[in-house]
Every structure is written in C-alpha cells, then in structure tokens.
Design an enzyme around this catalytic site. Sequence first.
Site, PDB file in Angstrom:
ATOM      1  N   GLU A  48       0.864  -1.181   0.000  1.00 13.26           N
ATOM      2  CA  GLU A  48       0.000   0.000   0.000  1.00 13.26           C
ATOM      3  C   GLU A  48       0.898   1.228   0.000  1.00 13.26           C
ATOM      4  O   GLU A  48       1.961   1.238   0.635  1.00 13.26           O
ATOM      5  CB  GLU A  48      -0.920   0.040   1.211  1.00 13.26           C
ATOM      6  CG  GLU A  48      -1.777   1.302   1.238  1.00 13.26           C
ATOM      7  CD  GLU A  48      -2.865   1.307   2.303  1.00 13.26           C
ATOM      8  OE1 GLU A  48      -3.726   2.205   2.268  1.00 13.26           O
ATOM      9  OE2 GLU A  48      -2.849   0.415   3.167  1.00 13.26           O
ATOM     10  N   CYS A 246      -6.323   1.082   2.724  1.00  9.78           N
ATOM     11  CA  CYS A 246      -7.243   2.211   2.915  1.00  9.78           C
ATOM     12  C   CYS A 246      -7.263   3.170   1.737  1.00  9.78           C
ATOM     13  O   CYS A 246      -8.264   3.872   1.538  1.00  9.78           O
ATOM     14  CB  CYS A 246      -6.879   2.946   4.202  1.00  9.78           C
ATOM     15  SG  CYS A 246      -7.178   1.965   5.685  1.00  9.78           S
ATOM     16  N   ASN A 377     -12.219  -3.065   0.783  1.00 15.14           N
ATOM     17  CA  ASN A 377     -11.183  -3.226   1.793  1.00 15.14           C
ATOM     18  C   ASN A 377     -11.730  -2.800   3.150  1.00 15.14           C
ATOM     19  O   ASN A 377     -12.184  -1.665   3.316  1.00 15.14           O
ATOM     20  CB  ASN A 377      -9.963  -2.361   1.467  1.00 15.14           C
ATOM     21  CG  ASN A 377      -8.958  -2.355   2.614  1.00 15.14           C
ATOM     22  OD1 ASN A 377      -8.249  -3.327   2.835  1.00 15.14           O
ATOM     23  ND2 ASN A 377      -8.909  -1.254   3.367  1.00 15.14           N
ATOM     24  N   GLU A 378     -11.692  -3.700   4.106  1.00 16.32           N
ATOM     25  CA  GLU A 378     -12.098  -3.406   5.485  1.00 16.32           C
ATOM     26  C   GLU A 378     -13.466  -2.734   5.556  1.00 16.32           C
ATOM     27  O   GLU A 378     -13.710  -1.890   6.417  1.00 16.32           O
ATOM     28  CB  GLU A 378     -11.030  -2.571   6.203  1.00 16.32           C
ATOM     29  CG  GLU A 378      -9.766  -3.355   6.500  1.00 16.32           C
ATOM     30  CD  GLU A 378      -8.809  -2.627   7.422  1.00 16.32           C
ATOM     31  OE1 GLU A 378      -8.944  -1.389   7.581  1.00 16.32           O
ATOM     32  OE2 GLU A 378      -7.924  -3.283   7.991  1.00 16.32           O
TER      33      GLU A 378
END
Length: 659
Positions: A48, A246, A377-378
């Site tokens: 990331e 994120c 994502n998440e």
Amino acid sequence: MNFKKNIIFLLVLCTVIRVNAQKKEGILVRAGKADTEIASTMWGVFFEDINMGADGGIYAELVKNRSFEFAKPLMGWSVKGKKIAEGDVLVLNRQENQVANPRFLRLNVNAAMKGDVGIINEGFKGMGIKKGVRYDFSLMYRQQRSHVTLYVSLTDEQNNTIAETHFKLADTSGTWQKQGMSFDATDASGKAKLNIWFEGTGLLDLDMISLFPSDTWKGRKGGMRSDMIQMLADMKPGFIRFPGGCIVEGIDLANRYQWKKTIGPIEERQLIMNRWNVEFSHRPAPDYFQTFGLGFFEYFQLAEDLGAAPLPILNCGMACQFNTAEVVPLEQLDPYVQDALDLIEFANGDVTSEWGSVRAKMGHSKPFNLKYLGIGNENWGPQYVERAKVFQQAIKAKYPEIQLIYSSGTDPDSERFRYLNGELRAMDANVIDEHYYRSPDWFLKNAGRYDQYDRNGPKIFAGEYAAHVDGKITGSNRNIWQAAIAEAAFMTGLERNAAVVNMASYAPLFANTEGWQWAPDLIWADNLNVYGTPNYLVQKLFSTNKGTHTLSASIDNKSISGADQLYVSAVADRTKKEIIIKLVNTDTESKIREITLDSWKNIGSSGKLTVLKGNLTDRNSMENPALVSPQEQDIRLKGKTATVTLPPNSLVMLKVKYN
C-alpha cells in the site's frame, strides 16, 4: 560444608531431571502422511502507498511534484535568482482542457546568465544520489521563442556539485516536446537537490520535470528502486496484493483509488491526494500525493517479475467508514462493477478486446493471468454485503473462474466480524479476508484460531496482520523481536491449517524512516539504504520454505500450539525432497526436543538448522541492520531422530532431505 554439598547435589540433580524430561517429550512428525496440499499463494506481500511506500519509495522518481499538481503548485520547488521580475514565474491551469494534468510552469527568461533564473527541487526528504550511477533527467516543454540553455546539476547537503550537465532546448515550434539528458554522479548524497538554471532569452512552459536513476529494477526507464524490490524478490512471495488498503476506499469517494486513471502515458495519469496526507494529526504529511507513476500496469508487471499472483483490490462503492463512510446508491453502482469487469479484461483479455488492447499498447501483449480479485477493503455492515452481492453476481456471470475475496471488516473478534462471517459464508464466498493488528499476546493465544474452521467452507486470506507492542513505542522501535516471534508462533498455526488458510501477508510493507505514518512495518528505507526487520526475517523464512504439503507434528497425538510455550508446524517439499519443521520457543529458557520422523524411508543422516533468536527488545536498524539475523548450522540425525536445542525466545527451522 555438608549442607553446601547437599545443596549443590540437589541443584545438579534438578538440572539432570529437567534435561531428561525435555528429551523424553519428543515431537513426532508423521512424515509419510501428507495432510494437505499447500497453496502456492500461501505466503505473499501486501503493498500500500503508505509511509512513502510508492512516491519517495519503490517508485524511483526523485523529483517531488514534477507536474505542479500538488495542492500548492510549487510545493517541493523554490524559485531562485536575481533576474526574476513580477510575473516572470507563473503557474498556468488548463482546467477542463486537460483534466488529468492541468497545470504547468511558465518562465519568462530575459537575457539571463547561469545563476540568474532557476528552480530547485528538494526531492522526497532530499534525493538519494549514488556515486558512479547515471541519472536520467527529462522534461516536457513548450518554447515560444528563441533558444534557452538549461544547466542541470545535483548538489549535496553542503551545496557541493556532485553531478551536472547542460543542453539547449531544441524545438521552437510552440508545441509540447520532451527532451532529456543523462549525467553521472561523482559523489554520493542522501539529501541532494536538483538545480535547473536557465541561460538566454525565451518564454518557456515546463511540465513533468523528472529525474530517475539508471539502476532501477531490471533497468527499466522510469522504473522502481532496485534495492527495495530486491527485498521482495528475496522473499519469493506467492502473491502481491495491491494497491491497498485504505487508499482503495479513500477519505471520500472522490478520493478513492480508480485504476483506469493510473494507466497509459505518465503525463495523462491524474494525480490525487494520498489519504494518509491528513489521516493522523501527530504525523502530518502535507506533501503526500499519488502521482500514479506506479499504476496498475506496473503492479501487474511487478507481480510477473516476482513470480507472484497479482491480487488487485477494488473499491466497492464505499469510502472509508472511519472517515466519511460515503456509499454509492445501489442504483448508481454499475460503473464500479464495470470497472471490475474491465480490469479483468485488461489483465486477461485478448489483444483484440477493448481493455486487452490497452494492455498490449503499453507493451504487454500476453495476459497477466489474473485469478484473484478483492471486493472492497475493510468494509463492513449490511451496506457492504448488499454491494458485495452485486459484484459477485456480475463477475461470476462473466468470469466464473475468478476467485473473489471479500472483506470481514477491521478486526477478528467483534460483532461486526461475526455478522460478516455468517453473511459471506451464506453467499458461498470464495475467500474471506481477515485482518488483525493485535498485541503479541493475542497472536500467541490465537495460534490455534483456524484449527476448528470448516475445511469445506470459504478459504481464508490473512490479508493484514502485525503484532503491535506498547503504543508508547513509536516508529521502527515497534519492530522488535517480541512482536516478530509472536507472529512466527501464529504463522505455525496458519501453516498447520493450510487446508483453510490459502494466503497470508504482513502489513504494512514499507516505511520511510522520516516519512512514516504507521508502524510497525516490515521493511524500512531511507533515500539510500534499506533493511529488513526481525518481522521481515520471519516472513522470509516461512515464505522461502513453505513446502508443498502439510505434515502432522504432535506431542502425545496433540498439535503443538502453545503448550509449554512451544509452537510447531511441519511441511514436506516434494519438489526439493525436503522435510521442513518450524519450531517457536517463546519461553525464557531453552528447550531440548527429540524430533522423530515417522514412516519415512531413506531419511538423510544429517540436516540443516536455521536459528533466529534475540532478546525481546532487539531490533534491526540502519545503524545495525543485522542485529537479529539467521544463523545456520549442520545437525546429525540418529536414525530418524534429531535432537534439537531451542534457545530462549527463538524460531528454529530443521530441514532434512529424503529420497
């Protein structure tokens, strides 16, 4: 005197009893009974763009804000010289005429000598320059009249010139051109600056001012920093997950990652603010942007270089739920789903297809062989489930072979997790992505987490994990042996349960020693150097010794997952003809164990031991990058039994050949 003799006798007797007890408690490895085939993707890496991981990190561009598109157009630049009048330096914005790269710099140069008019770029925390290396300078320009000579140099911290060249801008047609020149560095500096001085008279428009080292990964122009990528190659990862994380979600939907804006010519890729720019008030990063010189094509190419399966993650119509928590209305979700379908075509499509032809034009006619795709994502909640179902239906209808990976939220223990776990299993999800950033104690207590998971249900991707020590410890100080050995113990449980866990990756991957936002991290770098943490060494040991099939390792027919502070997993590598046993001792005292290899014929009479050990607070650093490092030694077997000493707080690997 007799009393002292008795005390000494008793101490010696206790030591003998303890050692004998240790030797009697043998470990049985049923080496002739392979349990489960281990997925080639078992151990991988997750990249990331956080902690200056891309720009200022693996993307080797040295010029910060090369296209003047940062929120402050001259951030990273300074204008110098005594012959600069009001209006001689302007930032022009083409707005809707060129949305992806609207700004450029206009310079009015009037009878200037070298030193009269110039611009200086500070780089990403300075520029890392290596002695003897060639550096490639380039820019896009539009020259309205006359000819101007550029004097380009690199200066070190003391303002000494360590590289220089000069050239004339050749074209005066008034159209945008690209020109460049290469020069060699005569000395090294970790904090160099780029200086561009203009001589002559002319009106110049400048854009995409760039400087790359020539020693990039595989020598690719405009490529990646070779020493950092080599750290990944040395791990032999089974997959690479990208681009996040994120940044996939974005602070809001406008800030989300959009893969189509990261491909094609560099000057046509639309920069955005990196969401880590403003995420943490205690670690502000106002100059943190994503230029997308490292885009989806480069990620796929890197995966191919590493022999790793590409694993892209796409936004599912939801922004980060810790920030704005924006969601796209279901009736407006189609463009997001189409992006996923188009990405599969970009990666795997024939060159005659719309997006396959784009890939081919970028220089890669063969497919990238994409097999996995992450949906969000998440993300969590019913709002995620209903959007995930839309993606599932559309993708499986057109590409049933693609394995879809779904989010289980941000933690492994909450009601949110339990809700998602149930819903995703009811959806017949291919793979569920579990994340855990927890204390070392949590990892030790959860080494058996997957022992009871359904072998016939969805596979598990341990997509992000790291042991976090006391929060008062910051930066690279968090990458201590206490965290690494806890992760090693947990990883024996992942390996033992390869029937369920098919993928696992530590997170985050890279961090700049000056530009980090999140710690701990696997690999730390500055402008010239890079080192692997104890956590990296654990990941590398597992990844390069994953074997092909699991084996049963037990004491009294019980798996070894914390009893007597010992954790064990065993695998066979049928290709290399090796038995590989990993043992983690989290005790403060050493242990001696007899390891018996049951049911094997033609076991080698000797083996190799690799030992990773240290004090719990030990860490590697730029000053001492190998404080914690593996030590290897030979070991002799007695028949089918090896007697192994496990030092305190150690990870020990035994490898034995067989025929």
